[in-house]
Every structure is written in structure tokens, then in C-alpha cells.
Scaffold this motif. Structure first.
Motif, PDB file in Angstrom:
ATOM      1  N   THR A  59       0.897  -1.226  -0.141  1.00 57.48           N
ATOM      2  CA  THR A  59      -0.089   0.181  -0.108  1.00 57.48           C
ATOM      3  C   THR A  59       0.767   1.402  -0.091  1.00 57.48           C
ATOM      4  O   THR A  59       0.590   2.117  -0.830  1.00 57.48           O
ATOM      5  CB  THR A  59      -1.045  -0.104   1.166  1.00 57.48           C
ATOM      6  N   LEU A  60       1.878   1.316   0.747  1.00 55.08           N
ATOM      7  CA  LEU A  60       2.841   2.552   0.718  1.00 55.08           C
ATOM      8  C   LEU A  60       3.456   2.776  -0.610  1.00 55.08           C
ATOM      9  O   LEU A  60       3.468   3.632  -0.969  1.00 55.08           O
ATOM     10  CB  LEU A  60       3.631   2.142   1.956  1.00 55.08           C
ATOM     11  N   GLU A  61       4.044   1.492  -1.043  1.00 50.26           N
ATOM     12  CA  GLU A  61       4.740   1.529  -2.385  1.00 50.26           C
ATOM     13  C   GLU A  61       3.666   2.031  -3.377  1.00 50.26           C
ATOM     14  O   GLU A  61       4.092   2.968  -4.200  1.00 50.26           O
ATOM     15  CB  GLU A  61       5.316   0.064  -2.651  1.00 50.26           C
ATOM     16  N   LYS A  62       2.309   1.895  -3.426  1.00 58.02           N
ATOM     17  CA  LYS A  62       1.576   2.132  -4.358  1.00 58.02           C
ATOM     18  C   LYS A  62       1.360   3.637  -4.205  1.00 58.02           C
ATOM     19  O   LYS A  62       1.201   4.622  -5.267  1.00 58.02           O
ATOM     20  CB  LYS A  62       0.258   1.447  -4.311  1.00 58.02           C
ATOM     21  N   LYS A  63       1.253   4.262  -3.152  1.00 59.69           N
ATOM     22  CA  LYS A  63       1.191   5.640  -2.657  1.00 59.69           C
ATOM     23  C   LYS A  63       2.342   6.448  -3.294  1.00 59.69           C
ATOM     24  O   LYS A  63       2.215   7.551  -3.718  1.00 59.69           O
ATOM     25  CB  LYS A  63       0.924   5.806  -1.140  1.00 59.69           C
ATOM     26  N   ILE A  64       3.479   5.903  -2.998  1.00 61.30           N
ATOM     27  CA  ILE A  64       4.623   6.590  -3.316  1.00 61.30           C
ATOM     28  C   ILE A  64       4.594   6.399  -4.968  1.00 61.30           C
ATOM     29  O   ILE A  64       5.094   7.796  -5.510  1.00 61.30           O
ATOM     30  CB  ILE A  64       5.873   5.805  -2.821  1.00 61.30           C
ATOM     31  N   TYR A  65       4.308   5.683  -5.655  1.00 61.77           N
ATOM     32  CA  TYR A  65       4.345   5.511  -7.168  1.00 61.77           C
ATOM     33  C   TYR A  65       3.391   6.698  -7.902  1.00 61.77           C
ATOM     34  O   TYR A  65       3.566   7.382  -8.951  1.00 61.77           O
ATOM     35  CB  TYR A  65       4.114   4.298  -7.617  1.00 61.77           C
ATOM     36  N   ARG A  66       2.205   6.703  -6.927  1.00 61.96           N
ATOM     37  CA  ARG A  66       1.178   7.793  -7.260  1.00 61.96           C
ATOM     38  C   ARG A  66       1.658   8.936  -7.344  1.00 61.96           C
ATOM     39  O   ARG A  66       1.494  10.053  -8.155  1.00 61.96           O
ATOM     40  CB  ARG A  66      -0.324   7.612  -6.530  1.00 61.96           C
ATOM     41  N   ALA A  67       2.378   9.093  -6.297  1.00 63.97           N
ATOM     42  CA  ALA A  67       2.513  10.807  -5.675  1.00 63.97           C
ATOM     43  C   ALA A  67       4.018  11.097  -6.704  1.00 63.97           C
ATOM     44  O   ALA A  67       4.108  12.245  -6.921  1.00 63.97           O
ATOM     45  CB  ALA A  67       3.400  10.529  -4.238  1.00 63.97           C
ATOM     46  N   VAL A  68       4.787  10.136  -7.201  1.00 63.93           N
ATOM     47  CA  VAL A  68       5.787  10.714  -8.079  1.00 63.93           C
ATOM     48  C   VAL A  68       5.530  10.492  -9.440  1.00 63.93           C
ATOM     49  O   VAL A  68       6.419  10.899 -10.344  1.00 63.93           O
ATOM     50  CB  VAL A  68       7.077   9.833  -7.732  1.00 63.93           C
ATOM     51  N   LYS A  69       4.217  10.220  -9.661  1.00 59.79           N
ATOM     52  CA  LYS A  69       3.971  10.109 -11.372  1.00 59.79           C
ATOM     53  C   LYS A  69       3.801  11.438 -11.930  1.00 59.79           C
ATOM     54  O   LYS A  69       3.347  12.527 -11.303  1.00 59.79           O
ATOM     55  CB  LYS A  69       2.356   9.604 -11.349  1.00 59.79           C
ATOM     56  N   VAL A  70       4.505  11.673 -12.845  1.00 62.91           N
ATOM     57  CA  VAL A  70       4.674  13.082 -13.581  1.00 62.91           C
ATOM     58  C   VAL A  70       3.504  13.239 -14.505  1.00 62.91           C
ATOM     59  O   VAL A  70       2.781  12.332 -15.082  1.00 62.91           O
ATOM     60  CB  VAL A  70       5.995  13.008 -14.451  1.00 62.91           C
ATOM     61  N   SER A  71       3.089  14.322 -14.635  1.00 64.04           N
ATOM     62  CA  SER A  71       1.841  14.780 -15.478  1.00 64.04           C
ATOM     63  C   SER A  71       2.429  14.748 -17.016  1.00 64.04           C
ATOM     64  O   SER A  71       3.494  15.041 -17.385  1.00 64.04           O
ATOM     65  CB  SER A  71       1.359  16.157 -15.027  1.00 64.04           C
TER      66      SER A  71
END
Length: 451
Positions: A439-451
Motif C-alpha cells: 500500500t505504501l509503495e503504491k502511494k509513493i508511485y502515485r505521488a511521483v507520477k509525472v503529468s
């Protein structure tokens, strides 16, 4: 950059020159950097180099650095460093232009060159901690360079001299870094041990003189933009929170750096460099997520408390230090450093450790550089890390009965120094449920996703 005829003399040690280079070949060379080294790591390296003038203008208080860490001769760290700096001038590709640690440059010289670099990145090559006081000097210099200015000095008339301001970011290479949490939060380590693609490296070396065209296009672009600070502040808040959730010792610093790197990449996607940059979006996201996770782990493990506990558990498991299953009044074995608390004690099942004996044992293993902080700071870190139990009045050193004596001890929580199932075996890593980890890893990947 807006007209012809300008020339800035920085220093003979800073061979900056954006006047040459073919733009088309420069873009090919930029692409080859990603194809020569692992693309996720190359993305962080390129972004850090291009971030320096942006940080000098908009994020002067939040500058940072990265350290390429790996075995000598494998990842060709120095070659990567030279190409990262070469976007600001062909002269950076010359060996003699490199700022080498230790025998290559004194600490004062490093600070002078870094000040002369102005808004450009500073490269420090080949850090080694083998010299006397080398690690402590390195930590001191990194903090001076990234905190903004050299230390204040007075002249012989007792007046303050002008101190040099530093606006640079850092790129360091070496086989290791000093294990000091605040330094690792400012100078983020990246493992750089994968052998590069030699065929692509050869192609890159044939046209790398055109990388300055990349720097020219980038500097022209950033000279005419404004930063959406509200969006960056929002990103920073999310990433600082995730760094804290990941166990980072300095989540504010690490989260800020990650958010700046993300913002720089998004600027690159709007710049004339986007035709190359956009091909490596996924690689950048992977590299940035790994950077956040690994830096959190590294800074957590680099605290004096973590090193203290890690060494103690190894001493206990190897039999060099002994923890008894009950207190004994007059034991003669000098290796005894504590005992397990039994029935009738409020801390039953936990381990009482004699702090002075334990610190002496750790010093014998780690050497004179170990545990340089005060006992008060060490005990505070142990409490903050969840290693020890404090008394009801908040005191970290508790009083326990040992036969007919009263002794001051540190009370370590169950499972920290002794495994509950096998006496003397230790598992310091606090287990995290797999679904929580995911869950934490998924949140990190969502947060660093570039637009």
C-alpha cells in the motif's frame, strides 16, 4: 542569454561555455546517456545536473546533492559525472577539470571552487573515507556547501568578513559515504554499480562535445518561465508525508528534494528537450520512487541509535556480550551487559541493559569514530526509534533492582535485542505486513507520477 556579446568569467576551474554544440547532435547525445547507464538512475543524474540553476533561482534554501556510490571500475561513475556536467561546457569532460577529494583538493579549495561554480552544479570525484578524519571533514564540507555559505570569520579588527555564498548543487562519486543521517538526507546516495553499455558509451563519447547545446536550450528555456509554487508546495506536502511514513529520519529534507526533482522533470517535459525526455517518463518515476524508499531506509539505519542497537545485537548473538535470563548479584564475567526482566517487574519480558558497559562494548567494535554524540542524544534517539521504554515521568534511564542493589539501566523493548523464540538471536527489523508495504509503495508511485 537573451542577447549576444555577454561573457561571464567564473573561474579557470569552472570551464562553463554554452556557445558551441549542434542542437540535433546534442539531443542524440542526451538520449545516449539514458541508453548507456540504467535509465532510471540516469534520469535522476540528468535531472540533478539540470536542477542546479533552477534551485539557485527559486529554491536557494532547499539545494541538495546526489552521490553515485559503487565499486571502483564497474559503473564508470567518473565518466557519468563528466557527462552530467558537460551540458554546461566541453571543458568539464577533461580529467584535469575534475574536483577530486582528498589528495586532489583541500577542503578550502573545494569550497572556493563550489562558490565559483555559481548556479552550476559542482562535481566532487572519488570520495574515500580512508584518510584520517576524512569522513568528518566530508560531512562538514557537504553541510557548508548545501546550507548556503561558508562559516563566518572575523578579521584582525574584530569585524566580520564577507563570507562566500554557495548556490550550487552537488554530484559526488565514491565507493561509500559516511553513515550520518543528516548528510544522507542532503546528499542522497544512488547505487551506481551496473556496468554501462560500452557500445552506446563509445557512440556518446564521439559526439559528447554537443551536450553543451542541451545546456544552452535548457538555460534559455528556464530564463523565461515562472514556477507554479502552489503546485510544488502541494506535491512537497504529500512527499514529505510519505517520507515520514517510510520511516525517514529527516522527512522534510528528503521529501523536499524528491518534490524538486519531480518538478524539474515536469519542466523538462515542457522544454525543447521534451522529445528525448518524454521517452523515459516511466524510468524517471521508477528512479524517483526507489530514491524515496531507499533514502528513507538509509537515513533510518544511519542514526547513532540504529548503529548502537545493530552492534549490540551482533555482540549478543556472537556471545561476545551476554544478557542473562535473570539478574545476578555478583557475577565476575565482564561480558555481562544486562538481564531479562522477570515476574514482578512492570517491564517483564523486556531487557535491562547497563548503558556504560554497552557503550564501551560498541566502541570497541566500531572504533573511535563510534558514538560521538552525547549519551543524552543517544538515549533520545533510542526512544524516538521505539527501541526503549521510558518511565512514567519520561526518564529514559530507569531504575531497577538487582539483588539488593538499585541500578540505572536502559530498558529495551521485547524483540529488539533478544528474539523471543531463540535466546540470544536478534531481529532488529520491525516486521511490516506485506499488504501495508504494498500500500505504501503504491502511494509513493502515485505521488511521483509525472503529468
Amino acid at each position: 542569454l537573451d542577447d549576444d556579446g555577454f561573457k561571464f568569467n567564473l573561474s579557470r576551474r569552472v570551464p562553463a561555455d554554452l556557445s558551441t554544440g549542434d542542437e540535433q547532435l546534442g539531443m542524440v547525445a542526451l538520449d545516449l546517456i539514458f541508453k548507456t547507464w540504467p535509465a532510471d538512475k540516469a534520469a535522476i543524474l540528468v535531472t540533478t545536473s539540470l536542477a542546479s540553476p533552477v534551485c539557485a533561482r527559486w529554491f536557494l534554501e532547499d539545494r541538495f546533492g546526489i552521490a553515485l556510490i559503487g565499486t571502483s571500475g564497474r559503473g564508470l561513475k567518473t565518466e557519468a559525472l563528466k557527462h552530467a556536467l558537460a551540458v554546461y561546457g566541453n571543458g568539464f569532460m577533461r580529467e584535469k577539470s575534475l574536483l577530486r577529494w582528498g589528495e586532489g583538493a583541500t577542503g578550502t579549495a573545494i569550497q572556493l571552487v563550489a562558490a565559483a561554480c555559481g548556479c552550476l552544479p559542482t562535481g566532487i570525484d572519488n570520495y574515500k573515507g580512508t584518510q584520517k578524519d576524512g569522513p568528518s571533514k566530508f560531512v562538514s564540507i557537504i553541510h557548508v556547501l548545501l546550507e548556503g555559505r561558508e562559516r563566518e570569520r572575523a578579521n584582525r579588527n574584530a569585524r566580520l568578513q564577507d563570507s562566500k555564498e554557495h548556490t550550487t548543487t552537488l554530484i559526488v562519486t565514491g565507493e561509500d559515504l559516511p553513515e550520518e543521517a543528516s548528510t544522507m538526507a542532503r546528499l542522497i546516495p544512488i547505487e551506481w554499480s551496473t556496468e554501462p553499455n560500452k557500445t552506446n558509451l563509445t557512440k556518446l563519447q564521439e559526439i559528447n562535445k554537443n551536450l553543451v547545446a542541451v545546456g544552452r536550450m535548457w538555460c534559455n528555456y528556464i530564463s523565461g518561465i515562472n514556477i507554479d509554487m502552489d503546485r510544488w508546495i502541494e506535491d512537497r506536502s504529500i512527499l514529505v508525508s510519505l517520507a515520514n511514513e517510510s520511516g525517514c529520519i529527516n522527512p522534510g529534507r528528503v521529501g523536499t528534494t524528491i518534490s524538486i526533482l519531480k518538478m524539474i522533470w515536469e519542466l523538462l517535459l515542457e522544454s525543447p528537450l521534451k522529445t528525448v525526455i518524454k521517452k523515459y517518463n516511466k524510468d524517471f518515476e521508477k528512479g524517483l520512487a526507489s530514491l524515496l524508499i531507499e533514502t528513507s531506509m538509509t537515513t533510518e539505519n544511519a542514526t547513532e541509535a540504529a548503529q548502537f542497537v545493530e552492534t549490540l545485537r551482533e555482540l549478543i548473538s556472537s556471545g561476545k556480550c551476554v544478557v542473562l535470563d535473570r539478574p545476578v548479584q555478583n557475577e565476575n564475567d565482564l561480558n555481562i551487559i544486562g538481564w531479562r526482566l522477570g515476574e514482578g517487574d512492570n517491564d517483564m519480558g523486556k531487557v535491562a541493559i547497563l548503558p556504560i558497559l554497552a557503550r564501551d562494548a560498541v566502541r570497541r567494535v566500531l572504533g573511535p569514530q563510534a558514538q560521538t554524540i552525547s549519551s543524552t542524544s543517544l538515549y533520545r534517539q533510542l526512544q524516538e526509534g521505539g527501541y526503549i521504554t521510558v518511565s512514567s515521568d519520561g526518564k529514559r534511564v530507569k531504575t531497577k533492582r538487582r539483588g539488593n542493589k538499585t541500578i540505572r539501566v536502559l530498558v529495551f523493548n521485547e524483540g529488539i535485542l533478544l528474539d523471543d523464540t531463540v535466546y540470544g538471536m536478534v531481529d532488529l527489523n520491525r516486521p511490516i505486513l506485506k499488504n501495508t508495504e504494498n500500500t505504501l509503495e503504491k502511494k509513493i508511485y502515485r505521488a511521483v507520477k509525472v503529468s
